[in-house]
Write a protein that holds these residues in place. Structure first.
Motif, PDB file in Angstrom:
ATOM      1  N   LEU A  60       0.837  -1.201   0.000  1.00  0.00           N
ATOM      2  CA  LEU A  60       0.000   0.000   0.000  1.00  0.00           C
ATOM      3  C   LEU A  60       0.870   1.249   0.000  1.00  0.00           C
ATOM      4  CD1 LEU A  60      -2.592   1.660   0.342  1.00  0.00           C
ATOM      5  CD2 LEU A  60      -2.511   1.154   2.794  1.00  0.00           C
ATOM      6  N   ASP A  61       0.765   2.004  -1.067  1.00  0.00           N
ATOM      7  CA  ASP A  61       1.360   3.331  -1.138  1.00  0.00           C
ATOM      8  C   ASP A  61       0.247   4.305  -0.772  1.00  0.00           C
ATOM      9  OD1 ASP A  61       2.356   5.816  -1.742  1.00  0.00           O
ATOM     10  OD2 ASP A  61       3.127   5.276  -3.710  1.00  0.00           O
ATOM     11  N   VAL A  62       0.302   4.855   0.444  1.00  0.00           N
ATOM     12  CA  VAL A  62      -0.808   5.662   0.952  1.00  0.00           C
ATOM     13  C   VAL A  62      -1.030   6.945   0.160  1.00  0.00           C
ATOM     14  CG1 VAL A  62      -0.614   4.736   3.287  1.00  0.00           C
ATOM     15  CG2 VAL A  62       0.704   6.775   2.662  1.00  0.00           C
ATOM     16  N   THR A  63      -0.053   7.354  -0.641  1.00  0.00           N
ATOM     17  CA  THR A  63      -0.188   8.580  -1.424  1.00  0.00           C
ATOM     18  C   THR A  63      -0.746   8.325  -2.819  1.00  0.00           C
ATOM     19  OG1 THR A  63       2.062   8.466  -2.332  1.00  0.00           O
ATOM     20  CG2 THR A  63       1.779   9.584  -0.214  1.00  0.00           C
ATOM     21  N   ASN A  64      -0.958   7.060  -3.159  1.00  0.00           N
ATOM     22  CA  ASN A  64      -1.412   6.686  -4.497  1.00  0.00           C
ATOM     23  C   ASN A  64      -2.830   6.125  -4.405  1.00  0.00           C
ATOM     24  OD1 ASN A  64      -1.908   4.848  -6.816  1.00  0.00           O
ATOM     25  ND2 ASN A  64       0.148   5.480  -7.424  1.00  0.00           N
ATOM     26  N   GLU A  65      -3.780   6.822  -4.981  1.00  0.00           N
ATOM     27  CA  GLU A  65      -5.180   6.429  -4.835  1.00  0.00           C
ATOM     28  C   GLU A  65      -5.465   5.066  -5.454  1.00  0.00           C
ATOM     29  OE1 GLU A  65      -9.496   8.684  -4.839  1.00  0.00           O
ATOM     30  OE2 GLU A  65      -7.752   9.631  -5.759  1.00  0.00           O
ATOM     31  N   SER A  66      -4.808   4.742  -6.563  1.00  0.00           N
ATOM     32  CA  SER A  66      -4.995   3.424  -7.174  1.00  0.00           C
ATOM     33  C   SER A  66      -4.483   2.320  -6.254  1.00  0.00           C
ATOM     34  CB  SER A  66      -4.277   3.354  -8.525  1.00  0.00           C
ATOM     35  OG  SER A  66      -4.845   4.259  -9.446  1.00  0.00           O
ATOM     36  N   SER A  67      -3.332   2.568  -5.622  1.00  0.00           N
ATOM     37  CA  SER A  67      -2.774   1.604  -4.677  1.00  0.00           C
ATOM     38  C   SER A  67      -3.702   1.418  -3.478  1.00  0.00           C
ATOM     39  CB  SER A  67      -1.394   2.067  -4.204  1.00  0.00           C
ATOM     40  OG  SER A  67      -0.857   1.179  -3.242  1.00  0.00           O
ATOM     41  N   VAL A  68      -4.310   2.505  -3.022  1.00  0.00           N
ATOM     42  CA  VAL A  68      -5.245   2.426  -1.891  1.00  0.00           C
ATOM     43  C   VAL A  68      -6.450   1.563  -2.267  1.00  0.00           C
ATOM     44  CG1 VAL A  68      -6.802   3.745  -0.416  1.00  0.00           C
ATOM     45  CG2 VAL A  68      -4.521   4.632  -0.919  1.00  0.00           C
ATOM     46  N   LYS A  69      -6.998   1.775  -3.448  1.00  0.00           N
ATOM     47  CA  LYS A  69      -8.161   1.000  -3.885  1.00  0.00           C
ATOM     48  C   LYS A  69      -7.816  -0.484  -4.023  1.00  0.00           C
ATOM     49  CE  LYS A  69     -10.401   4.836  -6.312  1.00  0.00           C
ATOM     50  NZ  LYS A  69     -10.826   5.397  -7.630  1.00  0.00           N
ATOM     51  N   GLU A  70      -6.636  -0.774  -4.544  1.00  0.00           N
ATOM     52  CA  GLU A  70      -6.208  -2.173  -4.668  1.00  0.00           C
ATOM     53  C   GLU A  70      -6.032  -2.808  -3.295  1.00  0.00           C
ATOM     54  OE1 GLU A  70      -2.666  -2.085  -6.984  1.00  0.00           O
ATOM     55  OE2 GLU A  70      -3.683  -1.437  -8.820  1.00  0.00           O
ATOM     56  N   ALA A  71      -5.527  -2.035  -2.345  1.00  0.00           N
ATOM     57  CA  ALA A  71      -5.345  -2.547  -0.989  1.00  0.00           C
ATOM     58  C   ALA A  71      -6.685  -2.872  -0.339  1.00  0.00           C
ATOM     59  CB  ALA A  71      -4.575  -1.537  -0.146  1.00  0.00           C
ATOM     60  N   VAL A  72      -7.686  -2.047  -0.586  1.00  0.00           N
ATOM     61  CA  VAL A  72      -9.020  -2.306  -0.032  1.00  0.00           C
ATOM     62  C   VAL A  72      -9.544  -3.653  -0.518  1.00  0.00           C
ATOM     63  CG1 VAL A  72     -11.426  -1.566  -0.038  1.00  0.00           C
ATOM     64  CG2 VAL A  72      -9.621   0.114   0.286  1.00  0.00           C
ATOM     65  N   LEU A  73      -9.379  -3.925  -1.801  1.00  0.00           N
ATOM     66  CA  LEU A  73      -9.840  -5.209  -2.355  1.00  0.00           C
ATOM     67  C   LEU A  73      -9.087  -6.373  -1.732  1.00  0.00           C
ATOM     68  CD1 LEU A  73     -10.165  -4.266  -6.148  1.00  0.00           C
ATOM     69  CD2 LEU A  73     -12.005  -4.506  -4.456  1.00  0.00           C
ATOM     70  N   ARG A 123     -11.097   7.244   3.932  1.00  0.00           N
ATOM     71  CA  ARG A 123     -12.274   7.272   3.055  1.00  0.00           C
ATOM     72  C   ARG A 123     -12.469   5.940   2.348  1.00  0.00           C
ATOM     73  NH1 ARG A 123     -12.219  11.554  -1.805  1.00  0.00           N
ATOM     74  NH2 ARG A 123     -10.514  10.176  -2.453  1.00  0.00           N
ATOM     75  N   ALA A 124     -11.384   5.371   1.864  1.00  0.00           N
ATOM     76  CA  ALA A 124     -11.481   4.130   1.100  1.00  0.00           C
ATOM     77  C   ALA A 124     -11.897   2.945   1.961  1.00  0.00           C
ATOM     78  CB  ALA A 124     -10.144   3.838   0.425  1.00  0.00           C
ATOM     79  N   PHE A 125     -11.483   2.946   3.232  1.00  0.00           N
ATOM     80  CA  PHE A 125     -11.781   1.810   4.092  1.00  0.00           C
ATOM     81  C   PHE A 125     -13.067   1.974   4.900  1.00  0.00           C
ATOM     82  CE2 PHE A 125      -7.386   0.650   3.227  1.00  0.00           C
ATOM     83  CZ  PHE A 125      -7.479  -0.734   3.159  1.00  0.00           C
ATOM     84  N   LEU A 126     -13.779   3.073   4.710  1.00  0.00           N
ATOM     85  CA  LEU A 126     -15.024   3.275   5.447  1.00  0.00           C
ATOM     86  C   LEU A 126     -16.025   2.126   5.284  1.00  0.00           C
ATOM     87  CD1 LEU A 126     -15.767   7.102   5.064  1.00  0.00           C
ATOM     88  CD2 LEU A 126     -15.399   5.838   7.194  1.00  0.00           C
TER      89      LEU A 126
END
Length: 253
Positions: A60-73, A123-126
Motif C-alpha cells: 500500500l502506497d498511501v499517497t497513491n489512490e490506485s494503490s489504496v483501492k487495490e489494498a481495499v480489495l 475514506r477508502a476503508f469506510l
C-alpha cells in the motif's frame, strides 16, 4: 477477536505495532493487516511467516489512490466477509530545516503523506469499517501539531511536520463530526518521542514502549474521545520536566 490494519509497517512505530499485536492473545486480536509501500522488510516478513496466517502483508502506497483501492480489495478478501475494526494511519514523514521557514521546501510533499494520505485511506476503508464492531480510526499525530503548545517546541526546526500534523488533527475532527452518528470513533494519538529513524537515538522512549502504550490507548478508546488528540500514558513520565510528559490525558489544541 478484533481486526487491525496499520499503515507504514516496514519500520519504526508501524513495525513495532505489528510486532506487539502479533504477541497478543488471539481471543483479543484476530487478523492483523500490515501495509507498507514496499514489501521488502525482512523483519515484517519474518513476523508474518511466523504468525500462522494471522499477520497478512498488503502492499500500500498511501499517497497513491490506485494503490489504496487495490489494498481495499486485498483486505476485503483477507477478511472473508467480515468487517475491519481498527484502522491505524501511522505512515508519515518529517522534515529538517535548520533555517526554519526560509528553508522549508517540501511542504507539499509532507502534506501529501501526513494529511492527504490519511484522508485517502480512511475514506477508502469506510465500507469495511462500517461492517466492523469497533469502527475506530486512529491517526498517529504529535504534540508538535498542537497550536497551544507551539511555543514549547519553537526550537525544533521541523516546520512542515508541525504544520501538517496540525492539519491532521483538524482532519481527525472533521471525520469525527461527520461519522459520530454512525458509531465511529476517530482519535488522534501522540505516541511520544520514540527512538526510531524519525525520532533519533536521543528520543525519550524505546519504540517498543511507544507501540505498547499506543495500543493500550487504542483498545481503551471510547466514543467520548471521538475527535480528541490524546497522549500515551507511561508511568513515571507524568510530571517530567520539559515539554514531554506522557500522562494519558487529552492534549490541548
Amino acid at each position: 477477536m478484533a481486526s487491525y490494519l496499520v499503515t507504514g509497517c516496514s519500520r519504526g512505530l508501524g513495525l513495532a505495532l505489528i510486532t506487539r499485536l502479533a504477541t497478543l492473545p488471539k481471543t483479543e486480536v484476530g487478523t492483523i493487516i500490515a501495509t507498507a509501500r514496499q514489501d521488502n522488510s525482512v523483519r515484517l516478513t519474518e513476523i508474518a511467516s511466523a504468525s500462522s496466517g494471522r499477520v497478512q502483508m498488503v502492499k500500500l502506497d498511501v499517497t497513491n489512490e490506485s494503490s489504496v483501492k487495490e489494498a481495499v480489495l486485498a483486505v476485503e478478501h483477507q477478511l472473508q466477509g467480515k468487517g475491519l475494526d481498527y484502522l491505524v494511519n501511522n505512515a508519515g514523514v518529517s522534515d529538517w530545516s535548520p533555517t526554519g521557514l526560509e528553508g522549508m521546501d517540501n511542504l507539499n510533499e509532507t502534506f501529501n503523506v501526513n494529511v492527504t494520505a490519511p484522508h485517502l485511506v480512511s475514506r477508502a476503508f469506510l465500507p469495511l469499517l462500517r461492517k466492523g464492531d469497533k469502527k475506530t480510526v486512529v491517526n498517529i499525530s504529535t504534540t508538535l501539531g498542537s497550536i497551544a503548545m507551539a511555543d514549547a517546541f519553537r526550537a525544533l526546526p521541523t516546520p512542515a511536520y508541525k504544520i501538517t500534523k496540525a492539519a491532521l488533527n483538524m482532519l481527525t475532527v472533521q471525520y469525527a463530526q461527520q461519522y459520530a452518528d454512525d458509531g465511529f470513533t476517530f482519535l488522534g494519538i501522540s505516541p511520544g518521542w520514540l527512538r526510531t529513524d524519525l525520532g533519533s537515538r536521543r528520543a525519550d522512549l524505546p519504540v517498543e514502549v511507544g507501540a505498547e502504550k499506543v495500543l493500550d490507548t487504542i483498545q481503551k478508546a471510547t466514543p467520548e474521545q471521538n475527535g480528541k488528540l490524546v497522549n500515551i500514558h507511561v508511568p513515571g513520565w507524568e510530571t517530567r520536566e520539559g515539554p514531554n510528559q506522557y500522562d494519558g490525558k487529552e492534549i490541548p489544541w
